[in-house]
Motif scaffolding. Structure first.
Motif, mmCIF file in Angstrom:
data_model
loop_
_atom_site.group_PDB
_atom_site.id
_atom_site.type_symbol
_atom_site.label_atom_id
_atom_site.label_comp_id
_atom_site.label_asym_id
_atom_site.label_seq_id
_atom_site.Cartn_x
_atom_site.Cartn_y
_atom_site.Cartn_z
ATOM 1 N N ALA A 52 3.781 -0.083 -1.079
ATOM 2 C CA ALA A 52 3.092 -0.349 0.187
ATOM 3 C C ALA A 52 1.862 -1.216 -0.044
ATOM 4 C CB ALA A 52 2.707 0.969 0.853
ATOM 5 N N GLN A 53 1.137 -0.946 -1.127
ATOM 6 C CA GLN A 53 -0.029 -1.762 -1.471
ATOM 7 C C GLN A 53 0.395 -3.200 -1.759
ATOM 8 O OE1 GLN A 53 -3.219 -0.901 -1.518
ATOM 9 N NE2 GLN A 53 -3.468 1.243 -2.097
ATOM 10 N N ILE A 54 1.495 -3.353 -2.489
ATOM 11 C CA ILE A 54 1.990 -4.690 -2.823
ATOM 12 C C ILE A 54 2.404 -5.452 -1.570
ATOM 13 C CG2 ILE A 54 3.856 -5.934 -3.994
ATOM 14 C CD1 ILE A 54 3.764 -3.683 -6.129
ATOM 15 N N LEU A 55 3.115 -4.767 -0.670
ATOM 16 C CA LEU A 55 3.520 -5.400 0.590
ATOM 17 C C LEU A 55 2.302 -5.780 1.426
ATOM 18 C CD1 LEU A 55 6.596 -3.224 1.664
ATOM 19 C CD2 LEU A 55 6.619 -5.615 0.909
ATOM 20 N N LEU A 56 1.310 -4.899 1.419
ATOM 21 C CA LEU A 56 0.078 -5.150 2.169
ATOM 22 C C LEU A 56 -0.575 -6.441 1.703
ATOM 23 C CD1 LEU A 56 -1.794 -3.647 4.279
ATOM 24 C CD2 LEU A 56 -3.099 -2.872 2.309
ATOM 25 N N VAL A 57 -0.680 -6.578 0.398
ATOM 26 C CA VAL A 57 -1.292 -7.782 -0.169
ATOM 27 C C VAL A 57 -0.403 -8.996 0.062
ATOM 28 C CG1 VAL A 57 -2.026 -8.899 -2.312
ATOM 29 C CG2 VAL A 57 -2.591 -6.501 -1.900
ATOM 30 N N GLY A 58 0.911 -8.826 -0.165
ATOM 31 C CA GLY A 58 1.836 -9.933 0.009
ATOM 32 C C GLY A 58 1.852 -10.463 1.430
#
Length: 207
Positions: A52-58
């Motif tokens: 979720a953190q990765i998607l948020l940043v992406g």
């Protein structure tokens, strides 16, 4: 992304995952009490939070959160309170019989969501990813495939490292043959959760 660049990113991913944090403490605590196999739901939960953190940043929202003092503060203190709660629960956890076959009093679902929340409420991960990804992005190439490659690498590496932590912790169970030793270990991990909460509370975004 070239092979050389990816290998550099892979090394960075390993160093990130090996560095002790709240996720590692959660995994070692579960590994000690439940063993590797029964810790897998919690490890998968950590990856949900990480993903979720990765998607948020992406998606570009990570930069917004990282630059919003209010959003970062709210997320941070939710995480602090949650880690302290986990620490208190672990500190008060009763010893179990070393020969017992029932080592999973928590349901797989509860283990999964408890672990997911550990990573979801860690704003340091968002800030770190916002700083990390641009270092490896090739400006004149499509960003989508690059972010997908980096995100997949981060999650797979973290999975393997967390399984390693769980395996290491599970080997300690054979030494936890008395209630006294088990209580001492529960309090060690309870203290580590609270220490992680204090580290998160002291986190300040650099200008």
């Amino acid at each position: 992304m070239t092979l050389t660049l990816w290998l550099t990113f892979l090394l960075a991913s390993v160093l990130i995952s090996v560095s002790p944090g709240a996720g590692a403490v959660n995994t070692m605590s579960n590994g000690l009490r439940y063993g590797v196999r029964r810790s897998l739901p919690a490890i998968m939960g950590l990856q949900l939070g990480y993903g979720a953190q990765i998607l948020l940043v992406g998606a570009g929202l990570g930069a917004l959160v990282a630059t919003s003092t209010i959003a970062l503060t709210v997320i941070k203190w939710i995480g602090v309170v949650y880690l302290v709660w986990l620490g208190i629960q672990k500190w008060r956890e009763p010893p179990m019989a070393a020969t017992s076959d029932d080592k999973a009093p928590l349901s797989h679902r509860k283990q999964f969501w408890n672990a997911a929340l550990v990573n979801l409420t860690n704003p340091k991960a968002t800030v770190f990813l916002v700083a990390l990804f641009p270092q490896f992005l090739v400006a004149d190439a499509p960003h989508g495939p690059q972010l997908l490659t980096m995100g997949t690498t981060l999650i797979l590496v973290d999975c393997m490292v967390m399984v390693g932590y769980a395996l290491l912790a599970s080997q300690l169970f054979r030494f936890m043959t008395t209630p006294r030793r088990q209580q001492q270990m529960n309090r060690v991990f309870g203290g580590l959760f609270v220490t992680a909460a204090m580290a998160l509370a002291s986190f300040k975004r650099t200008a």
